[in-house]
Design a protein around this motif. Sequence first.
Motif, PDB file in Angstrom:
ATOM      1  N   SER A 147       0.883  -1.098  -0.084  1.00 30.82           N
ATOM      2  CA  SER A 147      -0.081   0.067   0.115  1.00 30.82           C
ATOM      3  C   SER A 147       0.840   1.212   0.086  1.00 30.82           C
ATOM      4  O   SER A 147       1.742   1.156   0.619  1.00 30.82           O
ATOM      5  CB  SER A 147      -0.906   0.096   1.259  1.00 30.82           C
ATOM      6  OG  SER A 147      -1.892  -1.096   1.438  1.00 30.82           O
ATOM      7  N   PRO A 148       0.424   2.336  -0.712  1.00 32.07           N
ATOM      8  CA  PRO A 148       1.177   3.695  -0.767  1.00 32.07           C
ATOM      9  C   PRO A 148       1.227   4.011   0.910  1.00 32.07           C
ATOM     10  O   PRO A 148       0.182   3.806   1.486  1.00 32.07           O
ATOM     11  CB  PRO A 148       0.103   4.603  -1.412  1.00 32.07           C
ATOM     12  CG  PRO A 148      -0.502   3.625  -2.347  1.00 32.07           C
ATOM     13  CD  PRO A 148      -0.612   2.259  -1.700  1.00 32.07           C
ATOM     14  N   GLY A 149       2.314   4.612   1.160  1.00 33.92           N
ATOM     15  CA  GLY A 149       2.536   5.067   2.696  1.00 33.92           C
ATOM     16  C   GLY A 149       3.169   3.821   3.507  1.00 33.92           C
ATOM     17  O   GLY A 149       3.335   4.146   4.610  1.00 33.92           O
ATOM     18  N   SER A 150       3.193   2.585   2.939  1.00 32.74           N
ATOM     19  CA  SER A 150       3.795   1.427   3.707  1.00 32.74           C
ATOM     20  C   SER A 150       5.162   1.209   3.170  1.00 32.74           C
ATOM     21  O   SER A 150       5.557   1.564   2.033  1.00 32.74           O
ATOM     22  CB  SER A 150       2.886   0.494   3.965  1.00 32.74           C
ATOM     23  OG  SER A 150       1.657   0.601   4.545  1.00 32.74           O
ATOM     24  N   ALA A 151       5.948   0.340   3.905  1.00 27.99           N
ATOM     25  CA  ALA A 151       7.438  -0.096   3.573  1.00 27.99           C
ATOM     26  C   ALA A 151       7.531  -1.352   4.265  1.00 27.99           C
ATOM     27  O   ALA A 151       7.546  -1.213   5.377  1.00 27.99           O
ATOM     28  CB  ALA A 151       8.588   1.028   3.339  1.00 27.99           C
ATOM     29  N   LEU A 152       8.150  -2.421   3.472  1.00 27.85           N
ATOM     30  CA  LEU A 152       8.525  -3.422   4.188  1.00 27.85           C
ATOM     31  C   LEU A 152      10.054  -3.425   4.245  1.00 27.85           C
ATOM     32  O   LEU A 152      10.597  -3.568   2.992  1.00 27.85           O
ATOM     33  CB  LEU A 152       8.177  -4.837   3.401  1.00 27.85           C
ATOM     34  CG  LEU A 152       8.532  -6.199   4.460  1.00 27.85           C
ATOM     35  CD1 LEU A 152       7.833  -6.123   5.628  1.00 27.85           C
ATOM     36  CD2 LEU A 152       8.153  -7.301   3.446  1.00 27.85           C
ATOM     37  N   VAL A 153      10.620  -3.366   5.330  1.00 30.94           N
ATOM     38  CA  VAL A 153      12.299  -3.013   5.456  1.00 30.94           C
ATOM     39  C   VAL A 153      12.829  -4.283   6.157  1.00 30.94           C
ATOM     40  O   VAL A 153      12.274  -4.767   7.230  1.00 30.94           O
ATOM     41  CB  VAL A 153      12.715  -1.795   5.958  1.00 30.94           C
ATOM     42  CG1 VAL A 153      14.189  -1.450   6.147  1.00 30.94           C
ATOM     43  CG2 VAL A 153      11.815  -0.683   5.519  1.00 30.94           C
ATOM     44  N   GLY A 154      14.092  -4.885   5.750  1.00 38.68           N
ATOM     45  CA  GLY A 154      14.443  -5.784   6.540  1.00 38.68           C
ATOM     46  C   GLY A 154      16.099  -6.424   5.799  1.00 38.68           C
ATOM     47  O   GLY A 154      16.406  -5.902   4.815  1.00 38.68           O
ATOM     48  N   ASP A 155      16.357  -7.124   6.630  1.00 37.18           N
ATOM     49  CA  ASP A 155      17.673  -7.937   6.163  1.00 37.18           C
ATOM     50  C   ASP A 155      17.306  -9.250   5.172  1.00 37.18           C
ATOM     51  O   ASP A 155      17.215 -10.140   5.646  1.00 37.18           O
ATOM     52  CB  ASP A 155      18.614  -8.524   7.308  1.00 37.18           C
ATOM     53  CG  ASP A 155      19.767  -8.762   6.693  1.00 37.18           C
ATOM     54  OD1 ASP A 155      20.163  -8.927   5.719  1.00 37.18           O
ATOM     55  OD2 ASP A 155      20.907  -8.948   7.760  1.00 37.18           O
ATOM     56  N   ILE A 156      16.658  -9.050   4.060  1.00 35.40           N
ATOM     57  CA  ILE A 156      15.788  -9.880   3.429  1.00 35.40           C
ATOM     58  C   ILE A 156      16.371 -10.867   3.194  1.00 35.40           C
ATOM     59  O   ILE A 156      15.947 -12.182   2.948  1.00 35.40           O
ATOM     60  CB  ILE A 156      15.017  -9.117   2.296  1.00 35.40           C
ATOM     61  CG1 ILE A 156      13.873  -8.119   2.867  1.00 35.40           C
ATOM     62  CG2 ILE A 156      14.171 -10.039   1.431  1.00 35.40           C
ATOM     63  CD1 ILE A 156      13.074  -7.425   2.020  1.00 35.40           C
TER      64      ILE A 156
END
Length: 285
Positions: free
Chosen positions: A220-229
């Motif tokens: 979704s706009p406004g979201s982000a999945l951040v990680g050591d993927i």
Amino acid sequence: MSTDTAPAGAPTVKQSPGEAFARAFAADPRHAEVTFDYTITEAHEPTKDRPRLTVRNLLKVRPADDVARFWTESPPSEEERKAVRDADVRREAAFRFGMAEAGVHPIQAWVQIPDGLADDPAALATFLDYRLLVRLATAENLALTNHLLHHPEIARLPYDTDYVAGILAACDEVEQSGATPHAMIINPNDYYHWLVGRNGLLADLATGNGMKICRNRWISPGSALVGDISVAARLLDGRRSVIRVAEPPPGTFARPGVAVCAEVWEGVAVHLPTLFFLVTPAEKP
């Protein structure tokens, strides 16, 4: 039905998937089907002249025939955290060790062959390589993104008003867990409105973290999945694909026509949900 086999040890093939199917279609237009002993979204890159990272590009690959069992480290309960020495300064010390399962599932995409196109096998092959495989890569991106977004143990990290501050807070959280925030999945709207041209932010992230950014419409706009993927998850790859003439499900197309389906089998094993943070706008009171 025919089978197309990749040379040992490499996904690169002498003929493209579209060429293999065009040959089968010329021989049997009503029942053409070609199976591949590799994943065609990996082996063929019709947009390689316009580089853009997909979720597949962020993940290391583990071959899997069906269901895979794997180790996990999950978030601890508050009681477990308090029981572990040094958990306040090394939060990963309290992560709970366990096992989990995940399987591979079919991912499909469809096109219709325009009237007259099959009269030119080379043009049909190009159409399949640049339209069917692109649609399949899009479907793959959606499936892999949803696998990650819907994992129940990935923490949510709300922010009030500043999207960039939310992303940077997530990067900090990953490092406070002993890892490196090297990748994120974001909506194109946020990429172009919040990150591009913002005082060298993208360059800072790339230089300091080796940050890889996958932008797609499935978050979704406004979201982000951040990680050591690449450390936290693996792509489960069935290493098989098929392109075939088939009857599409209702609602696939607005008009009747000859339909072709491409299918791969994939899944995601999330070893370390603790190294992911889903940045989201805070709910307004």
